[in-house]
Design an enzyme around this catalytic site. Structure first.
Site, PDB file in Angstrom:
ATOM      1  N   ASN A 209     -31.013  57.047   7.671  1.00  0.00           N
ATOM      2  CA  ASN A 209     -31.035  58.453   7.254  1.00  0.00           C
ATOM      3  C   ASN A 209     -30.762  58.550   5.757  1.00  0.00           C
ATOM      4  O   ASN A 209     -30.608  57.534   5.089  1.00  0.00           O
ATOM      5  CB  ASN A 209     -30.012  59.253   8.070  1.00  0.00           C
ATOM      6  CG  ASN A 209     -28.628  58.666   7.918  1.00  0.00           C
ATOM      7  OD1 ASN A 209     -28.074  58.622   6.833  1.00  0.00           O
ATOM      8  ND2 ASN A 209     -28.080  58.168   9.028  1.00  0.00           N
ATOM      9  N   ASP A 278     -27.416  58.484  15.487  1.00  0.00           N
ATOM     10  CA  ASP A 278     -27.063  58.919  16.850  1.00  0.00           C
ATOM     11  C   ASP A 278     -27.781  58.074  17.895  1.00  0.00           C
ATOM     12  O   ASP A 278     -27.310  57.936  19.020  1.00  0.00           O
ATOM     13  CB  ASP A 278     -27.431  60.386  17.040  1.00  0.00           C
ATOM     14  CG  ASP A 278     -26.520  61.275  16.197  1.00  0.00           C
ATOM     15  OD1 ASP A 278     -25.337  60.922  16.066  1.00  0.00           O
ATOM     16  OD2 ASP A 278     -27.005  62.287  15.654  1.00  0.00           O
ATOM     17  N   LYS A 288     -42.239  40.680  14.032  1.00  0.00           N
ATOM     18  CA  LYS A 288     -42.734  41.941  13.463  1.00  0.00           C
ATOM     19  C   LYS A 288     -43.747  42.594  14.412  1.00  0.00           C
ATOM     20  O   LYS A 288     -44.693  41.918  14.863  1.00  0.00           O
ATOM     21  CB  LYS A 288     -43.390  41.661  12.106  1.00  0.00           C
ATOM     22  CG  LYS A 288     -43.827  42.913  11.400  1.00  0.00           C
ATOM     23  CD  LYS A 288     -44.453  42.587  10.059  1.00  0.00           C
ATOM     24  CE  LYS A 288     -45.082  43.830   9.466  1.00  0.00           C
ATOM     25  NZ  LYS A 288     -45.921  43.528   8.321  1.00  0.00           N
ATOM     26  N   PRO A 304     -22.680  54.575  19.952  1.00  0.00           N
ATOM     27  CA  PRO A 304     -21.317  55.044  20.211  1.00  0.00           C
ATOM     28  C   PRO A 304     -20.907  56.095  19.190  1.00  0.00           C
ATOM     29  O   PRO A 304     -21.246  55.971  18.003  1.00  0.00           O
ATOM     30  CB  PRO A 304     -20.470  53.770  20.052  1.00  0.00           C
ATOM     31  CG  PRO A 304     -21.294  52.848  19.234  1.00  0.00           C
ATOM     32  CD  PRO A 304     -22.715  53.164  19.545  1.00  0.00           C
ATOM     33  N   PHE A 322     -17.066  65.065   9.815  1.00  0.00           N
ATOM     34  CA  PHE A 322     -18.000  65.796   8.967  1.00  0.00           C
ATOM     35  C   PHE A 322     -19.106  66.377   9.844  1.00  0.00           C
ATOM     36  O   PHE A 322     -19.423  65.816  10.901  1.00  0.00           O
ATOM     37  CB  PHE A 322     -18.626  64.870   7.910  1.00  0.00           C
ATOM     38  CG  PHE A 322     -17.822  64.811   6.646  1.00  0.00           C
ATOM     39  CD1 PHE A 322     -16.602  64.156   6.629  1.00  0.00           C
ATOM     40  CD2 PHE A 322     -18.268  65.428   5.489  1.00  0.00           C
ATOM     41  CE1 PHE A 322     -15.835  64.108   5.477  1.00  0.00           C
ATOM     42  CE2 PHE A 322     -17.521  65.388   4.322  1.00  0.00           C
ATOM     43  CZ  PHE A 322     -16.298  64.733   4.319  1.00  0.00           C
ATOM     44  N   LYS A 336     -18.314  71.376  17.255  1.00  0.00           N
ATOM     45  CA  LYS A 336     -18.041  69.933  17.122  1.00  0.00           C
ATOM     46  C   LYS A 336     -16.550  69.653  17.028  1.00  0.00           C
ATOM     47  O   LYS A 336     -16.045  68.696  17.604  1.00  0.00           O
ATOM     48  CB  LYS A 336     -18.715  69.436  15.834  1.00  0.00           C
ATOM     49  CG  LYS A 336     -19.636  68.275  16.063  1.00  0.00           C
ATOM     50  CD  LYS A 336     -20.531  68.029  14.880  1.00  0.00           C
ATOM     51  CE  LYS A 336     -21.923  68.512  15.180  1.00  0.00           C
ATOM     52  NZ  LYS A 336     -22.887  68.175  14.147  1.00  0.00           N
ATOM     53  N   LYS A 340     -15.233  67.332  19.995  1.00  0.00           N
ATOM     54  CA  LYS A 340     -14.735  65.984  19.669  1.00  0.00           C
ATOM     55  C   LYS A 340     -13.217  65.966  19.530  1.00  0.00           C
ATOM     56  O   LYS A 340     -12.642  64.926  19.201  1.00  0.00           O
ATOM     57  CB  LYS A 340     -15.394  65.469  18.384  1.00  0.00           C
ATOM     58  CG  LYS A 340     -16.924  65.402  18.469  1.00  0.00           C
ATOM     59  CD  LYS A 340     -17.518  64.515  17.384  1.00  0.00           C
ATOM     60  CE  LYS A 340     -19.027  64.628  17.350  1.00  0.00           C
ATOM     61  NZ  LYS A 340     -19.682  63.593  16.548  1.00  0.00           N
TER      62      LYS A 340
HETATM   63  O1  C5P Z   1     -22.250  65.040  16.162  1.00  0.00           O
HETATM   64  P1  C5P Z   1     -22.509  64.700  14.735  1.00  0.00           P
HETATM   65  O2  C5P Z   1     -23.233  63.421  14.548  1.00  0.00           O
HETATM   66  O3  C5P Z   1     -23.145  65.807  13.940  1.00  0.00           O
HETATM   67  O4  C5P Z   1     -21.043  64.535  14.125  1.00  0.00           O
HETATM   68  C1  C5P Z   1     -20.860  64.145  12.796  1.00  0.00           C
HETATM   69  C2  C5P Z   1     -19.530  63.494  12.664  1.00  0.00           C
HETATM   70  O5  C5P Z   1     -19.382  62.510  13.677  1.00  0.00           O
HETATM   71  C3  C5P Z   1     -19.384  62.747  11.371  1.00  0.00           C
HETATM   72  O6  C5P Z   1     -18.017  62.777  11.011  1.00  0.00           O
HETATM   73  C4  C5P Z   1     -19.822  61.340  11.710  1.00  0.00           C
HETATM   74  O7  C5P Z   1     -19.197  60.382  10.867  1.00  0.00           O
HETATM   75  C5  C5P Z   1     -19.340  61.200  13.129  1.00  0.00           C
HETATM   76  N1  C5P Z   1     -20.187  60.360  13.992  1.00  0.00           N
HETATM   77  C6  C5P Z   1     -19.708  59.145  14.423  1.00  0.00           C
HETATM   78  N2  C5P Z   1     -20.468  58.367  15.269  1.00  0.00           N
HETATM   79  C7  C5P Z   1     -21.680  58.781  15.670  1.00  0.00           C
HETATM   80  C8  C5P Z   1     -22.178  60.005  15.245  1.00  0.00           C
HETATM   81  C9  C5P Z   1     -21.406  60.780  14.384  1.00  0.00           C
HETATM   82  O8  C5P Z   1     -18.604  58.756  14.035  1.00  0.00           O
HETATM   83  N3  C5P Z   1     -22.398  58.013  16.476  1.00  0.00           N
END
Ligand code: C5P
Length: 404
Positions: A209, A278, A288, A304, A322, A336, A340
């Site tokens: 990303n 994600d 390849k 995870p 974040f 969120k 979380k």
């Molecule tokens: O749910 P979302 O991805 O938008 O949440 C963002 C927050 O979750 C950020 O703080 C990011 O560092 C953390 N995050 C994480 N592991 C993931 C996805 C997001 O720690 N797999």
């Protein structure tokens, strides 16, 4: 600063070099061991014999001094110092350090150390306000170098304005207090994630990303400046390591998860600033992938959630997440925060020219019980300072002397 500290004192070629003798006396009076390193220019202003007598150590001058190198190589010398103070630091010195030059002993030491570097600029007022010097100072500050001064007043050239080196007593006090961690997070330990992750598809392709890691790195530097022990777990980024911060490089979300959980038990504050992928490809293809068919379907699995897994720990640190959102920022961020079970969430709007890979940002910070604070558009460095101050005070981690 606790205990006896080893100070590498760089002296460069400015008229203020005559104050370096006083500086050595001041440092040794405060219990520091001082190793003086002079540039060629400095020799025009002050004699090595004076500095040697006051510091009790032979002054180092040349990179190519076989006898001195044999006794202690420049790399060993860089490791020896608990901090580096360059006073006076001329405009030329600032430019060399900003560009990472290593063509004399002092600039090489500054590049080869991970100890905090303090610079005491001293120059004519027009040289100080020249855009080139301004830009060099910006670069140095963004890398975590601390600029002490300059002061304003009468200059040796007969002009009056900014550019006077701070007096030795003020310099030493500012440096030692800073190194002692006079900040809000003295004695605390902070774990920060930063940057993107890369999820490999085949040996040449991956999913990632737009995260640059700038915010996470700025937070790590700010937490360090606040006196914390900082571990920064980062995905692939093109950023310089903030001084005094332990950096752990990872690539995938799974590696990031493992690196965080190997260290999270020791920390008081966890800040998840990484843009963790994600989803990741279910199958890694060892060769390849060839373009045979008109379409290609990749099956992705959820990776995870590092942040949620930290927040779910029985004995957890103060946990900050974040939220990068393209719309309805506040609502998504609040969801969120609750889902979380975070202590704080830092939200920003993303889109073209916003948040990702920019120098500036604006933030909305939320915490349970309808807590809410906005931070107006500013540099990531400034936002990081403000955010760390807020986190320190809301987490109850702020040192008693500076708690608000
Ligand atoms: O749910 P979302 O991805 O938008 O949440 C963002 C927050 O979750 C950020 O703080 C990011 O560092 C953390 N995050 C994480 N592991 C993931 C996805 C997001 O720690 N797999």
């Amino acid at each position: 600063m606790a205990g006896q500290q080893r100070v590498l004192l760089g002296v460069t070629g400015g008229i203020a070099a005559y104050k370096s003798a006083e500086l050595v006396r001041e440092l040794t009076a405060r219990g520091c061991e001082v190793q003086v390193v002079m540039t060629r220019g400095a020799r025009e202003f002050i004699g090595a014999a004076t500095l040697q007598a006051l510091s009790g150590r032979p002054v180092r001058e040349a990179l190519w001094d076989a006898a001195a190198e044999a006794a202690m190589s420049h790399i060993e010398l860089a490791r020896w110092g608990d901090c580096v103070l360059v006073a006076p630091a001329t405009a030329q010195c600032l430019a060399r350090l900003a560009h990472g030059l290593a063509d004399d002993l002092l600039s090489t030491l500054c590049l080869a150390t991970d100890a905090p570097v303090y610079l005491a600029p001293a120059m004519n007022r027009l040289m100080w306000s020249h855009p080139a010097t301004r830009a060099n100072c910006e670069v140095l500050a963004s890398r975590g170098v601390t600029l002490l001064g300059p002061g304003t007043g009468a200059q040796a050239c007969g002009e009056t304005g900014p550019g006077r080196m701070l007096e030795p007593q003020a310099l030493v006090a500012a440096m030692l207090d800073d190194a002692a961690g006079a900040g809000a997070l003295v004695g605390r330990s902070v774990l920060i994630t930063a940057g993107p992750t890369r999820e490999p598809i085949d040996p040449v392709r991956y999913l990632t990303n737009r995260s640059s890691g700038k915010m996470g790195f700025a937070l790590a530097a700010a937490a360090r400046r606040a006196g914390a022990r900082v571990v920064l777990v980062t995905g692939p980024v093109a950023l310089a390591q903030p001084p005094g911060v332990e950096r752990v490089d990872v690539e995938t979300a799974a590696e990031l998860h493992a690196a965080v959980h190997a260290r999270v038990r020791d920390c008081d504050i966890f800040i998840g600033a990484a843009a963790v992928a994600d989803y990741r490809p279910r199958d890694y293809v060892g060769e390849k992938i060839k373009k045979r068919d008109a379409t290609l379907t990749l099956t992705l699995d959820r990776s995870p959630d590092v942040l949620a897994s930290v927040a779910a720990l029985e004995s957890r640190p103060y946990t900050v997440g974040f939220a990068a959102e393209t719309c309805e920022v506040e609502q998504h961020a609040r969801d969120k925060l609750v889902r979380k079970q975070l202590d704080m969430i830092v939200a920003n709007q993303v889109g073209p020219g916003r948040a990702f890979d920019t120098e500036d940002n604006e933030l909305l910070v939320l915490w349970p019980g309808d807590g809410r604070q906005t931070f107006a558009r500013a540099s990531k460095r400034e936002l990081a300072e403000a955010l760390i101050a807020l986190i320190a005070s809301r987490s109850g981690c702020a040192a008693a002397t500076v708690a608000s």
